[in-house]
Write a protein that holds these residues in place. Structure first.
Motif, PDB file in Angstrom:
ATOM      1  N   SER A 135      -5.686  -7.059  -0.131  1.00 24.16           N
ATOM      2  CA  SER A 135      -4.381  -6.980  -0.763  1.00 24.16           C
ATOM      3  C   SER A 135      -4.044  -8.345  -1.352  1.00 24.16           C
ATOM      4  N   GLN A 187       0.479   0.288  -4.552  1.00 20.81           N
ATOM      5  CA  GLN A 187       0.039  -0.908  -5.281  1.00 20.81           C
ATOM      6  C   GLN A 187      -1.305  -0.707  -5.972  1.00 20.81           C
ATOM      7  N   ALA A 188      -2.197   0.071  -5.367  1.00 21.48           N
ATOM      8  CA  ALA A 188      -3.547   0.177  -5.918  1.00 21.48           C
ATOM      9  C   ALA A 188      -3.617   1.036  -7.168  1.00 21.48           C
ATOM     10  N   ARG A 245       0.829  -1.210   0.000  1.00 20.26           N
ATOM     11  CA  ARG A 245       0.000   0.000   0.000  1.00 20.26           C
ATOM     12  C   ARG A 245       0.864   1.261   0.000  1.00 20.26           C
TER      13      ARG A 245
END
Length: 784
Positions: free
Chosen positions: A468, A450-451, A446
């Motif tokens: 995740s 990553q998103a 995070r």
């Protein structure tokens, strides 16, 4: 003589080097310490697998009774309490007590014992507490193994000429198991258990063992046991001398050491003990020597009988010694050349797992990965990274199997790889050893964004805890976490990054490779300097040595004084480091009572006040479960200070810090929430777990203090490592590296082993394990 500071603030920062410990520290066991034989060293996992130590007057891991405290233990506890209370005073006058004062103390101790007996009568009665003698010893031994407290027998080291006072290495204490759901779900039928109970009663064994025996022997267990009493050795925790006594009671004059049934059973038992110590097989000479030491008159016949009955497998592996040329022959006589071989004997489950693992790894090495993302896209992702991160991305782009090595800081590189792969549209997942490691890596993803910029295909994949793409290895294989499986039964992913790879045993690793679809990529990442797996094998180390695939070594050093200290330990050096922020503090102690006292003081007072880390985020690590400074003693002292209570839920109270072992070798930290008719309710890293009442004793223990093997794969803001004086022989470089490396911000070392600590770091590597994986991987080397 220098004295130990009262609080952390008064303690000078530094490392446990040679110049910081008084000459009198750790010179031997203190008055409050007891002679232990249950774990590695004088006080030991554990590890072998779980660093464990034994109880006073225990023999080979057998306790005096379940839930009962012997007079020796009570005296030792009184001595420990006296040491802790007197630690503030001077050494002069210790032990000089008047007769009147001695009588008062004796009366006080007697009153405490009376009150304890009254409390025990009000508490629920545990099964087996009325047993005594041989039956009590047998029951205690079984329960010790079930709870992970029983050490591995050093049956393959007793032939060494040097006398051996210490018990086996603690890190190898827990039993190796496959990662499938616990087999306890297929409980034996009540009538089968009753039939076994009757046979056990005839042989003088505790009847409460009937469910375990029935489950171990399967259908017709009572008939098997009556026909071959030594089949009792298939029950975890039972030793040959105990099975011999059971057989004598059933067979009478027919019982003898030359009975072929005994030879077969002891052979199987020795191979199981070898698996507990990490071996997937044993060399024939070592097995024969161990059989002779166990009183088997004809060891060769016993091994042949076991092989003929299918209880063991034999292998002949070619040997090619380094620097020795292969034998040559005259032209046309190649078939007559004799190559040196080693003969190995092993249990079928581990032999098949190792062969399956080698086949699966060969499939990955020799297959072409799916081209999800063009070569140009992979290269752009690598170019956007730097250093060893770019090397890792390029290696994974074209290879099905890649190894990645490094410490805690190096986890940023698998995180960058996972981000890049998901950006390219791959179904990419990571799997950690335990829930703490899973949470830490998910947070790292995070933080690294990553998103962002993740295509729809990856976003819609089923997510694990915290949404995740990170799971635990056990949860991934069980289907409770991760992407699930496709119609062919394979994991529905394109890339799997396995963190904490040194913790993979052969069975778990085989299941992982078998579960990967064709064309998938596998990255095994981890720190090769930590303790090896609890189960048999040394998969990561064998793969690194075999060099059958690309290996990427991270160039990211762990930062700060802690990183410098741990990095030095990894290469065998215990260096002095500057710790201006009290990142490393040494607390010298003289004996067991003082070690317990100082540990509680650090956790409850000094570390929260001086470092700012609350007790809830501070983890204690010690070499063993038993003994005067084992996890049991430390947990009792920490509970009394941090969460006192009557222990009305099987010894636990709401708010207690615990570690739950759903299967031997797995440790899930958590807290007690409540208890009801369903069992003990726990919160383990945000997940609700209910442990049935009958399983609490075997699978739940207090968790303020852990062994190094229980702590591997996890990290905490602050760690207190306790090294009592009689733990010297339990120490090794991997143990120290693992224990010291669990700290993020602060490390306190309760130091009572003098020069044994730098000597262990410099001279005691990991104990070797006998495995067949390098030989099985050899055919893959020519193809790489």
């Amino acid at each position: 003589m220098s004295t130990e500071p009262e609080t952390t603030e008064d303690t000078e920062p530094g490392t446990p080097g040679t110049g910081q410990v008084p000459d009198t520290v750790g010179g031997g066991a203190g008055a409050g310490q007891t002679a232990e034989t249950e774990g590695a060293g004088q006080v030991p996992e554990a590890e072998a697998a779980d660093a464990d130590a034994g109880e006073t007057s225990e023999t080979e891991g057998t306790e005096a009774g379940v839930g009962q405290k012997s007079e020796a233990e009570a005296a030792a506890a009184d001595a420990d309490a006296g040491q802790a209370s007197d630690a503030e005073g001077t050494e002069a006058g210790v032990g000089q007590v008047s007769e009147a004062e001695a009588e008062l103390r004796a009366q006080q101790a007697e009153r405490e014992r009376i009150e304890q007996r009254k409390a025990e009568k009000k508490a629920p009665i545990e099964s087996g507490t009325k047993l005594s003698g041989k039956a009590a010893d047998l029951l205690a031994a079984v329960r010790a193994v079930e709870s992970g407290e029983k050490p591995v027998a050093t049956v393959f080291e007793e032939s060494r000429p040097a006398p051996r006072r210490s018990a086996p290495e603690p890190e190898r204490r827990p039993q190796p198991v496959a990662p499938q759901p616990a087999a306890a779900s297929a409980a034996p039928a009540p009538e089968a258990v009753q039939a076994v109970r009757q046979v056990l009663a005839e042989g003088g064994a505790p009847e409460v063992l009937a469910p375990q025996v029935a489950a171990a022997l399967g259908e017709g267990a009572d008939e098997q046991l009556r026909a071959d009493p030594w089949q009792l050795l298939r029950t975890a925790g039972v030793r040959p001398e105990q099975a011999d006594g059971f057989a004598r009671s059933l067979l009478g004059a027919e019982c003898g050491p030359d009975d072929e049934r005994r030879g077969r059973a002891v052979t199987g038992w020795l191979l199981e003990q070898a698996a507990l110590a990490g071996h997937t097989a044993l060399e024939m000479p070592a097995l024969l020597a161990a059989l002779a030491q166990r009183g088997v008159p004809e060891p060769e016949s016993a091994v042949q009988d076991a092989i003929a009955e299918g209880e063991a497998l034999v292998f002949q592996d070619a040997l090619e010694e380094a620097g020795t040329p292969a034998p040559t022959a005259a032209e046309g006589d190649e078939e007559d050349v004799e190559r040196p071989v080693r003969v190995l004997v092993g249990l079928e489950r581990y032999a098949l797992a190792e062969e399956s693992l080698a086949d699966g790894l060969g499939r990955l090495v020799n297959s072409v990965p799916k081209q999800d993302g063009s070569a140009e896209e992979w290269e752009r992702a690598a170019a956007a990274a730097q250093g060893s991160t770019a090397e890792l991305i390029r290696a994974v782009a074209g290879q099905g199997l890649v190894l990645h090595t490094g410490g805690e800081a190096s986890l940023a590189e698998p995180a960058a790889l996972l981000n890049a792969a998901r950006t390219l549209g791959l179904r990419a997942w990571a799997a950690a050893h335990g829930p703490i490691g899973r949470g830490r890596f998910a947070a790292l993803l995070r933080r690294s964004g990553q998103a962002a910029d993740v295509p729809e295909r990856a976003e819609t994949a089923p997510a694990g805890p915290g949404d995740s793409p990170v799971a635990t290895v056990s949860g991934l294989l069980a289907g409770a976490e991760g992407p699930g499986r496709d119609t062919d039964g394979a994991l529905d992913l394109d890339l799997l990054v396995v963190l904490d790879a040194p913790q993979l045993d052969v069975e778990t690793a085989a299941l992982l490779t078998e579960s990967l679809p064709d064309g998938a990529r596998l990255v095994l990442a981890g720190d090769p300097a930590v303790l090896w797996s609890v189960g048999p094998g040394r998969v990561f180390a064998d793969l690194l040595a075999a060099r059958i695939c690309p290996q990427v070594a991270s160039r990211r050093p762990d930062p700060g004084p802690l990183g410098e200290l741990v990095s030095g330990i990894g290469i065998g050096e215990l260096n002095q480091v500057e710790a201006p922020g009290k990142e490393v503090v040494i607390v010298p102690v003289r004996d067991a009572g003082e070690a317990v006292h100082r540990t509680v003081q650090l956790v409850a007072d000094s570390v929260p006040r001086a470092i700012g880390v609350p007790a809830e985020e501070t983890q204690v690590i010690t070499p063993g479960h038993g003994g005067a400074v084992g996890t049991r003693a430390l947990n009792a002292a920490l509970k009394e200070r941090l969460n006192p209570g009557p222990g009305r839920f099987g010894g636990f109270d709401p708010g207690d810090r615990i570690v739950h072992s759903p299967a031997p070798g797995r440790a899930l930290p958590g807290r007690v929430v409540t208890a009801d008719a369903e069992g003990l309710h726990l919160s383990c890293e945000g997940e609700t777990v209910v442990v049935p009442k009958e399983r609490v004793e075997q699978s739940v223990r207090h968790g303020w203090a852990l062994t190094a093997h229980q702590a591997v794969g996890s990290r905490w803001p602050a760690v207190v490592v306790v090294l009592p004086g009689d733990a010297a022989q339990a120490l090794s470089r991997p143990w120290v590296y693992t224990a010291f490396g669990r700290a993020d911000r602060h490390l306190s070392v309760v130091h009572g082993v003098e020069q044994a600590l730098p000597r262990a770091v410099a001279e005691v590597p990991a104990k070797p394990r006998t495995t067949r994986l390098p030989v099985l991987l050899a055919p893959q080397i020519s193809g790489t």
